[in-house]
Design a protein around this motif. Structure first.
Motif, short mmCIF file in Angstrom:
data_model
loop_
_atom_site.label_atom_id
_atom_site.label_comp_id
_atom_site.label_asym_id
_atom_site.label_seq_id
_atom_site.Cartn_x
_atom_site.Cartn_y
_atom_site.Cartn_z
N MET A 29 8.83 -1.50 -10.75
CA MET A 29 7.68 -0.34 -10.37
C MET A 29 8.40 1.10 -10.50
N ASN A 30 9.68 1.19 -10.31
CA ASN A 30 10.06 2.57 -10.33
C ASN A 30 10.28 3.06 -12.01
N ARG A 31 10.20 1.97 -12.93
CA ARG A 31 9.80 2.41 -14.21
C ARG A 31 8.47 3.04 -14.44
N LEU A 32 7.54 2.49 -13.93
CA LEU A 32 6.06 2.85 -13.86
C LEU A 32 6.16 4.20 -13.21
N GLU A 33 6.65 4.29 -11.82
CA GLU A 33 6.85 5.90 -11.26
C GLU A 33 7.48 6.74 -12.04
N MET A 34 8.41 6.64 -13.03
CA MET A 34 9.07 7.57 -13.90
C MET A 34 8.23 8.08 -14.88
N LEU A 35 7.11 7.30 -15.48
CA LEU A 35 6.15 7.55 -16.41
C LEU A 35 5.33 8.43 -15.84
N ASP A 36 4.76 8.13 -14.57
CA ASP A 36 3.68 8.89 -13.68
C ASP A 36 4.43 10.20 -13.33
N LEU A 37 5.66 10.26 -12.77
CA LEU A 37 6.14 11.87 -12.76
C LEU A 37 6.41 12.44 -13.83
N SER A 38 6.80 12.05 -14.99
CA SER A 38 6.70 12.69 -15.99
C SER A 38 5.71 12.80 -16.90
N ASN A 39 4.58 12.40 -16.33
CA ASN A 39 3.18 12.44 -16.83
C ASN A 39 3.14 12.00 -18.65
N SER A 40 4.01 10.90 -18.84
CA SER A 40 4.17 10.47 -20.24
C SER A 40 3.29 9.34 -20.55
N PHE A 41 2.48 8.95 -19.66
CA PHE A 41 1.61 7.51 -19.83
C PHE A 41 0.36 7.87 -20.33
N ASP A 42 0.10 7.65 -21.68
CA ASP A 42 -0.96 8.16 -22.30
C ASP A 42 -2.32 7.05 -22.37
N GLU A 43 -3.48 7.36 -22.88
CA GLU A 43 -4.57 6.45 -23.10
C GLU A 43 -3.98 5.58 -24.07
N ASP A 44 -4.55 4.22 -24.07
CA ASP A 44 -4.12 3.34 -24.99
C ASP A 44 -2.78 2.74 -25.09
N GLU A 45 -1.91 3.07 -24.20
CA GLU A 45 -0.64 2.81 -24.25
C GLU A 45 -0.78 1.45 -23.04
N THR A 46 0.05 0.60 -23.43
CA THR A 46 -0.30 -0.67 -22.47
C THR A 46 1.15 -0.96 -21.84
N PHE A 47 1.34 -1.10 -20.51
CA PHE A 47 2.44 -1.48 -19.79
C PHE A 47 2.11 -2.57 -19.15
N THR A 48 3.28 -3.90 -19.28
CA THR A 48 2.83 -5.12 -18.61
C THR A 48 4.26 -5.50 -17.93
N ILE A 49 3.98 -5.93 -16.74
CA ILE A 49 5.16 -6.11 -15.92
C ILE A 49 5.16 -7.96 -15.73
N GLU A 50 5.93 -8.70 -16.06
CA GLU A 50 5.94 -10.19 -16.41
C GLU A 50 7.01 -10.77 -15.20
N CYS A 51 6.86 -11.74 -14.38
CA CYS A 51 7.87 -12.35 -13.70
C CYS A 51 8.45 -13.51 -14.36
N GLN A 52 9.60 -13.66 -14.78
CA GLN A 52 10.07 -14.68 -15.45
C GLN A 52 11.25 -15.38 -14.89
N GLU A 53 11.55 -16.71 -15.06
CA GLU A 53 12.63 -17.32 -14.72
C GLU A 53 13.53 -17.22 -15.60
N VAL A 54 14.94 -17.07 -14.84
CA VAL A 54 16.19 -17.25 -15.56
C VAL A 54 16.84 -18.55 -15.44
N ILE A 55 17.01 -19.19 -16.74
CA ILE A 55 17.44 -20.77 -16.81
C ILE A 55 18.69 -20.74 -17.15
N SER A 56 19.87 -21.33 -16.51
CA SER A 56 21.02 -21.41 -16.95
C SER A 56 21.00 -22.38 -18.20
#
Length: 77
Positions: A29-56
């Motif tokens: 979420m901090n990464r998203l906030e950095m984009l918001d603060l720098s006003n660098s998130f443009d139309e048609d860009e896609t930002f996806t956050i996925e929760c993944q499992e790390v498997i040994s």
């Protein structure tokens, strides 16, 4: 096993995908906030956050062996 958050960022004018991995959802979420603060998130860009499992490697081998056993039994029937 632990959980990580994979952030995928796609630009509409490039065929590349940028990927970052964070140990917490707050980090992603901090990464998203950095984009918001720098006003660098443009139309048609896609930002996806996925929760993944790390498997040994050990866990992946256990899972592989279960699948091997399953198909060995299936093929013997």
């Amino acid at each position: 096993m632990s959980t990580v958050y994979v952030v995928r960022y796609n630009l509409p004018y490039e065929s590349t995908e940028m990927v970052s991995v964070y140990s917490t959802l707050r980090g992603a979420m901090n990464r998203l906030e950095m984009l918001d603060l720098s006003n660098s998130f443009d139309e048609d860009e896609t930002f996806t956050i996925e929760c993944q499992e790390v498997i040994s490697e050990e866990e992946s081998l256990t899972r592989l062996n279960r699948i091997r056993d399953h198909y060995a039994k299936k093929n013997n029937d």
